[in-house]
Design a protein around this motif. Structure first.
Motif, PDB file in Angstrom:
ATOM      1  N   LEU A 158       0.835  -1.206   0.000  1.00  0.00           N
ATOM      2  CA  LEU A 158       0.000   0.000   0.000  1.00  0.00           C
ATOM      3  C   LEU A 158       0.872   1.260   0.000  1.00  0.00           C
ATOM      4  O   LEU A 158       0.592   2.236  -0.708  1.00  0.00           O
TER       5      LEU A 158
ATOM      6  N   ARG B 166     -10.552   4.889   5.013  1.00  0.00           N
ATOM      7  CA  ARG B 166     -10.906   3.602   4.398  1.00  0.00           C
ATOM      8  C   ARG B 166      -9.894   3.263   3.305  1.00  0.00           C
ATOM      9  O   ARG B 166      -9.607   4.085   2.431  1.00  0.00           O
ATOM     10  N   MET B 167      -9.371   2.034   3.369  1.00  0.00           N
ATOM     11  CA  MET B 167      -8.315   1.658   2.432  1.00  0.00           C
ATOM     12  C   MET B 167      -8.817   1.627   0.973  1.00  0.00           C
ATOM     13  O   MET B 167      -8.188   2.208   0.091  1.00  0.00           O
ATOM     14  N   ASP B 168      -9.957   0.954   0.757  1.00  0.00           N
ATOM     15  CA  ASP B 168     -10.454   0.831  -0.625  1.00  0.00           C
ATOM     16  C   ASP B 168     -10.785   2.204  -1.215  1.00  0.00           C
ATOM     17  O   ASP B 168     -10.410   2.545  -2.347  1.00  0.00           O
ATOM     18  N   TYR B 169     -11.431   3.037  -0.388  1.00  0.00           N
ATOM     19  CA  TYR B 169     -11.813   4.383  -0.837  1.00  0.00           C
ATOM     20  C   TYR B 169     -10.554   5.194  -1.172  1.00  0.00           C
ATOM     21  O   TYR B 169     -10.502   5.907  -2.175  1.00  0.00           O
ATOM     22  N   SER B 170      -9.517   5.053  -0.333  1.00  0.00           N
ATOM     23  CA  SER B 170      -8.283   5.814  -0.533  1.00  0.00           C
ATOM     24  C   SER B 170      -7.571   5.423  -1.820  1.00  0.00           C
ATOM     25  O   SER B 170      -7.043   6.280  -2.534  1.00  0.00           O
ATOM     26  N   CYS B 171      -7.538   4.118  -2.092  1.00  0.00           N
ATOM     27  CA  CYS B 171      -6.868   3.668  -3.322  1.00  0.00           C
ATOM     28  C   CYS B 171      -7.576   4.248  -4.540  1.00  0.00           C
ATOM     29  O   CYS B 171      -6.923   4.768  -5.463  1.00  0.00           O
ATOM     30  N   ILE B 172      -8.913   4.204  -4.531  1.00  0.00           N
ATOM     31  CA  ILE B 172      -9.678   4.754  -5.666  1.00  0.00           C
ATOM     32  C   ILE B 172      -9.465   6.267  -5.738  1.00  0.00           C
ATOM     33  O   ILE B 172      -9.232   6.828  -6.806  1.00  0.00           O
TER      34      ILE B 172
ATOM     35  N   TYR C  11      -5.267   4.068   8.439  1.00  0.00           N
ATOM     36  CA  TYR C  11      -6.085   3.184   7.605  1.00  0.00           C
ATOM     37  C   TYR C  11      -6.848   2.151   8.454  1.00  0.00           C
ATOM     38  O   TYR C  11      -6.397   1.757   9.524  1.00  0.00           O
TER      39      TYR C  11
END
Lengths: 267, 210
Positions: A143, A229-235, A212
């Motif tokens: 990450l 939020r990890m998924d939200y951050s990646c997007i 995170y």
């Protein structure tokens, strides 16, 4: 630009060593591989980043190699556009294609830098501190490489475009002002739950991996004012980088060549 | 092949650099542009190449509009004053890198182009260590190496000694005989008189045929 692969490799390893010896080796409260990687995004031992002035100064010191990287990589795009570009672009039918080729080189270099520097740190942590990489640690490491590659790639792009518009020395100042502005704004709103929306839109918030919502971090790291939020951050980071690239592409492709070469000063 | 310039204008910092310029250029001819410093000669070459966008009018080659259908002229050799090559590379490395973009010539053609301007392709000195005359010769080599249909040469004999000037003049005429459309700008009236089939002068951005 052409002989820089070895230099980039060297900078990446030196940066890894600098971060390990400056921010991990002496921190006695680091008790796992995961926590050692979290130091790279501003944690101090098991303390999460909360944006105090001291923490921000420490973070900027931690990021010194990356600031040099912005200058080196950003200047390569600038030099390519303003030095040899007349003879390069007179052979390219589409400036957009040239731009995409150039920025993909920069994106790869940024990724390569974070990959090598992070692996150097991991190697030191495993070899010297004898900490075994666990599942959470590996997720955090991947990450870190992903988020920071995107974040610094976008800063390199901002530097390069500012350099083309205003000259390379001024552009470093603008890039630092942008980075510093985001940090100050982050610092101002951190710890104010009612203002979380400002943390949500600030890309800097995405770079503190100790915030995170990853199991294994939540229990370990204390002093957090906000959960990311990890998924939200990646997007978010992918979209943010794409927007920066599109804006830079529009500005560069509309730019007249040479007229904007501040260093050469020709018109 | 026809290069058509249709009422183009360019304004920079509130100054009209190109003012309603029209011309029709065809292959196998040399067109000479003269004019004082800052008259707009270089800017016209940049506009013709497609490297800058004009504010009004358009430039078209074989009905393809620059800036609309194509970004730059498809087969172009170019020298622009004050635009250099990569300082840390040798002459050959510079040309090999540029030739790699289109990939239509090999190392023999690159080396021949370097030899044709009187330089040594095996010279290990980097571009930054070249003299002014050597830099100019190398720029000419990069312009002609791919045998382009259009050659836009901004002050091609700048910085050259008498022998170099003679060599480059012969080279330009050889390129014309090959069928290239050539536009040259020069302060040197002799260059224009000896080389150009048609002559123009630019004064304050306006073009006049001589």
């Amino acid at each position: 630009m052409f002989k820089s692969k070895r230099i980039l490799m060297m900078i990446s390893v030196i940066s890894g060593l600098y971060k390990y010896y400056g921010f991990i080796q002496q921190e006695h409260s680091i008790d796992s591989f995961t926590v050692s990687i979290l130091q790279l995004s501003g944690a101090r031992g098991i303390l999460g980043f909360i944006g105090t002035p001291n923490e921000i100064i420490r973070l900027l010191t931690l990021m010194l190699p990356e600031l040099c990287l912005i200058f080196l990589l950003g200047r390569s795009l600038y030099a390519s556009f303003c030095t040899g570009s007349v003879y390069v672009l007179s052979r390219f039918y589409k400036r957009k294609a040239w731009f995409l080729k150039e920025i993909s080189k920069i994106a790869l270099s940024t990724f390569f830098y974070f990959l090598i520097s992070t692996l150097t740190i991991c190697g030191m942590t495993v070899g010297i501190k004898h900490m075994v990489p666990d599942k959470t640690g590996i997720i955090v490491m991947l990450l870190h490489i992903f988020i920071y590659s995107l974040w610094f790639f976008s800063l390199v792009m901002i530097f390069a475009v500012a350099a083309i518009k205003r000259g390379s020395s001024e552009s470093m100042l603008y890039t630092l002002l942008y980075y510093g502005g985001l940090l100050v704004s982050f610092s101002f709103f951190a710890g104010k739950p009612e203002k979380n929306v400002f943390l949500e839109i600030n890309p800097i918030s995405r770079t503190f991996l100790n915030w995170y919502d990853i199991p294994g971090i939540m229990e370990k790291i204390v002093n957090r004012h906000y959960i990311v939020r990890m998924d939200y951050s990646c997007i978010y980071m992918v979209i943010y980088t794409a927007v920066v690239v599109i804006i830079c592409e529009t500005l560069i492709c509309r730019n007249d060549l040479i007229i904007n070469d501040k260093e050469v000063g020709t018109m | 092949m026809k290069l058509i310039v249709n009422h183009i204008s360019k304004v920079l910092k509130n100054k009209k650099i190109l003012d309603d310029i029209s011309m029709e250029l065809e292959n196998g001819k040399v067109y000479g542009l003269c004019g004082e410093n800052g008259s707009g000669k270089t800017m016209l070459l940049r506009a013709l190449s497609g490297l800058i966008k004009v504010d009004n009018g358009h430039i078209a080659i074989d009905e393809m509009k620059l800036g609309k259908d194509i970004s730059v002229l498809p087969s172009l050799g170019l020298i622009i004053e004050n635009a250099g090559l990569y300082p840390g590379l040798t002459g050959y490395e510079n040309l090999r890198y540029l030739a790699g973009i289109k990939n239509i010539i090999g190392q023999d053609e690159i080396k021949n182009a370097i030899r044709s301007v009187g330089l040594n392709p095996d010279d290990r000195r980097t571009y930054m260590k070249y003299s002014l005359g050597m830099k100019q010769r190398l720029l000419i080599a990069q312009a002609i190496m791919e045998k382009p249909e259009v050659l836009l040469l901004d002050e091609p004999t700048n910085g050259l000694d008498n022998q170099g000037v003679e060599l480059i003049r012969k080279l330009i005429l050889r390129e014309r005989d090959r069928g290239a459309l050539i536009v040259i700008t020069s302060h040197n009236k002799e260059d224009i008189d000896l080389l150009a089939d048609e002559r123009f002068v630019i004064e304050e951005g306006k073009l006049k045929k001589l």
